[in-house]
Scaffold this motif. Structure first.
Motif, short mmCIF file in Angstrom:
data_model
loop_
_atom_site.label_atom_id
_atom_site.label_comp_id
_atom_site.label_asym_id
_atom_site.label_seq_id
_atom_site.Cartn_x
_atom_site.Cartn_y
_atom_site.Cartn_z
N GLY A 148 0.88 -1.28 -0.05
CA GLY A 148 -0.02 0.09 -0.11
C GLY A 148 0.92 1.28 -0.01
N VAL A 149 1.88 1.54 -0.86
CA VAL A 149 2.84 2.46 -1.06
C VAL A 149 2.34 3.26 -2.12
CG1 VAL A 149 5.13 3.19 -1.24
CG2 VAL A 149 4.77 0.98 -0.08
N ARG A 150 2.27 4.88 -1.91
CA ARG A 150 2.08 5.82 -2.64
C ARG A 150 3.64 6.29 -3.14
NH1 ARG A 150 -0.13 9.21 -0.02
NH2 ARG A 150 1.38 11.24 -0.10
N LEU A 151 3.46 5.98 -4.48
CA LEU A 151 4.85 6.54 -5.34
C LEU A 151 4.96 8.19 -5.75
CD1 LEU A 151 7.35 4.55 -7.28
CD2 LEU A 151 6.56 6.82 -8.24
N ASN A 152 5.71 8.87 -5.47
CA ASN A 152 5.89 10.29 -5.89
C ASN A 152 7.15 10.50 -6.49
OD1 ASN A 152 3.59 11.04 -4.29
ND2 ASN A 152 4.76 11.25 -2.46
N ILE A 153 7.20 11.09 -7.77
CA ILE A 153 8.49 11.61 -8.45
C ILE A 153 8.37 12.78 -8.06
CG2 ILE A 153 9.46 12.13 -10.45
CD1 ILE A 153 8.73 9.08 -10.09
N ILE A 154 9.66 13.24 -7.16
CA ILE A 154 9.95 14.61 -6.69
C ILE A 154 11.07 15.36 -7.55
CG2 ILE A 154 10.85 15.87 -4.64
CD1 ILE A 154 8.02 14.55 -4.09
N GLY A 155 10.64 16.54 -8.11
CA GLY A 155 11.60 17.14 -8.95
C GLY A 155 10.99 17.79 -10.18
N ARG A 156 11.93 17.90 -11.22
CA ARG A 156 11.48 18.66 -12.30
C ARG A 156 11.15 17.64 -13.56
NH1 ARG A 156 12.90 23.90 -13.62
NH2 ARG A 156 12.96 25.40 -11.74
N LYS A 157 10.05 16.92 -13.26
CA LYS A 157 9.55 16.12 -14.00
C LYS A 157 9.67 16.54 -15.49
CE LYS A 157 6.01 15.00 -11.48
NZ LYS A 157 4.48 14.51 -10.97
N GLU A 158 9.22 17.78 -15.87
CA GLU A 158 9.21 18.18 -17.23
C GLU A 158 10.57 18.06 -17.90
OE1 GLU A 158 10.30 21.72 -14.60
OE2 GLU A 158 8.93 20.08 -14.65
N LEU A 218 7.96 22.98 0.18
CA LEU A 218 8.86 22.04 -0.45
C LEU A 218 8.08 21.09 -1.05
CD1 LEU A 218 11.29 21.86 2.75
CD2 LEU A 218 11.49 22.88 0.50
N LEU A 219 8.69 20.52 -2.08
CA LEU A 219 7.91 19.43 -2.59
C LEU A 219 7.69 18.24 -2.18
CD1 LEU A 219 10.25 19.69 -6.02
CD2 LEU A 219 7.89 20.55 -5.59
N THR A 220 8.70 17.63 -0.96
CA THR A 220 8.16 16.57 -0.12
C THR A 220 7.24 17.02 0.67
OG1 THR A 220 9.89 17.57 1.26
CG2 THR A 220 10.53 15.75 -0.37
N ASN A 221 7.10 17.95 1.31
CA ASN A 221 5.95 18.38 2.08
C ASN A 221 4.63 18.59 1.58
OD1 ASN A 221 7.79 18.14 4.24
ND2 ASN A 221 8.03 20.24 4.37
N LEU A 222 4.53 18.99 0.35
CA LEU A 222 3.18 19.03 -0.74
C LEU A 222 2.87 17.76 -0.69
CD1 LEU A 222 4.29 22.07 -3.02
CD2 LEU A 222 2.60 22.05 -1.19
N LYS A 223 3.90 16.48 -0.91
CA LYS A 223 3.42 15.37 -1.30
C LYS A 223 2.94 14.58 -0.01
CE LYS A 223 3.75 15.36 -5.58
NZ LYS A 223 2.62 14.95 -6.70
#
Length: 293
Positions: A121-131, A207-212
């Motif tokens: 039950g893990v949510r995966l986030n890509i953190i950074g400049r995905k573009e 911060l991106l990590t905290n927004l996620k």
């Protein structure tokens, strides 16, 4: 079944039993909530084993799978890994292309229903400049994020392409935008606006990590014997975070490296708890004495 097959089977059995025993022992103590890892040493591992650089990176992803499963069995709620720095785009085109293809393939593995993320039950986030990623990698990354977005047991942050400076810059920009007053239809000039003060809390919250939804960082690990952060989670690691540098190359990272780190965390956590309890007793005691007199 030959003798070599029997020996391999016995080794796997003993390793599995030992892993379960270690996890059971560690689970009895305080467990960190958030661990971050700078997965360093893939190229040096490949050279030391006379392998291609791409093979070293592939072994690094296998090490991530092993380590992540141990973390999930320990019920560690968040794991963040430094998979690809924005600066890594300066490497040779062949290596960058190989890394992007490897990332795409491994992310596609995460999409399988029986894979680690779904089982735990893990949510995966890509953190950074995905573009900045190739379009096909962006598509697969979005698929995995969408597939796991309702998982709530744990979080895996794969930071790519990422640098801490870029994350902090983005947080400041977002905080500034949110601080702008709403002047729509009010006819105010920009030089007459009253801006809300931006605080440390604003930057931290954006911060991106905290927004996620990531919890505060507890432990930061860097492998391969290099003692620097390399622009990874500089803000998050600035306070009350245990930092561990290990000489082991990331593909070789295993329980023999991980267990001492976790035991060190538990020892310090128990010491803090004991110290806090002693302080509480000291504060109460004078009052009790006074009440008796």
């Amino acid at each position: 079944m030959g003798a070599s097959d029997i020996w391999r089977w016995l080794q796997a059995l003993i390793t599995s039993w030992f892993t379960r025993l270690v996890i059971a022992v560690l689970s009895a103590g305080p467990v960190p909530t958030h661990i971050a890892i700078i997965m360093d040493g893939n190229r040096r591992y490949a050279r030391s084993h006379q392998k291609l650089v791409q093979e070293g990176h592939a072994e690094g992803f296998n090490a991530l799978h092993r380590t992540l499963e141990v973390c999930l069995k320990l019920q560690i709620k968040c794991v963040s890994v430094y998979a690809f720095s924005i600066e890594n785009f300066k490497r040779s085109p062949a290596e960058v292309e190989a890394l992007m293809q490897l990332a795409k393939n491994k992310l596609m593995e995460f999409c399988r229903q029986d894979e680690l993320l779904q089982r735990y039950g893990v949510r995966l986030n890509i953190i950074g400049r995905k573009e900045m990623l190739p379009e096909d990698v962006q598509e697969v990354a979005s698929q995995v994020e969408n597939l796991t977005r309702h998982n709530t047991n744990a979080i895996l942050n794969i930071c790519m392409p990422y640098t801490s400076r870029d994350e902090m810059t983005s947080a400041i920009q977002t905080s500034l935008q949110k601080s702008l007053p709403n002047t729509k239809g009010k006819g105010k000039r920009p030089d007459s606006m009253e801006f809300r003060e931006i605080t440390e809390h604003d930057i931290d919250a954006n911060l991106l990590t905290n927004l996620k939804g990531s919890p505060p960082l507890d432990i930061l690990i860097r492998t391969s014997g290099t003692n620097r952060f390399s622009d990874f989670m500089l803000w998050q690691a600035s306070e009350n975070v245990q930092v561990h540098f290990t000489d082991t190359y990331w593909p070789d990272f295993g329980l023999r490296d991980f267990v001492p780190i976790l035991l060190s965390y538990q020892t310090k956590a128990l010491r803090r708890t004991s110290s806090s309890s002693s302080v509480d007793v000291d504060r109460v005691s004078p009052g009790v004495v006074k009440g008796r007199s």
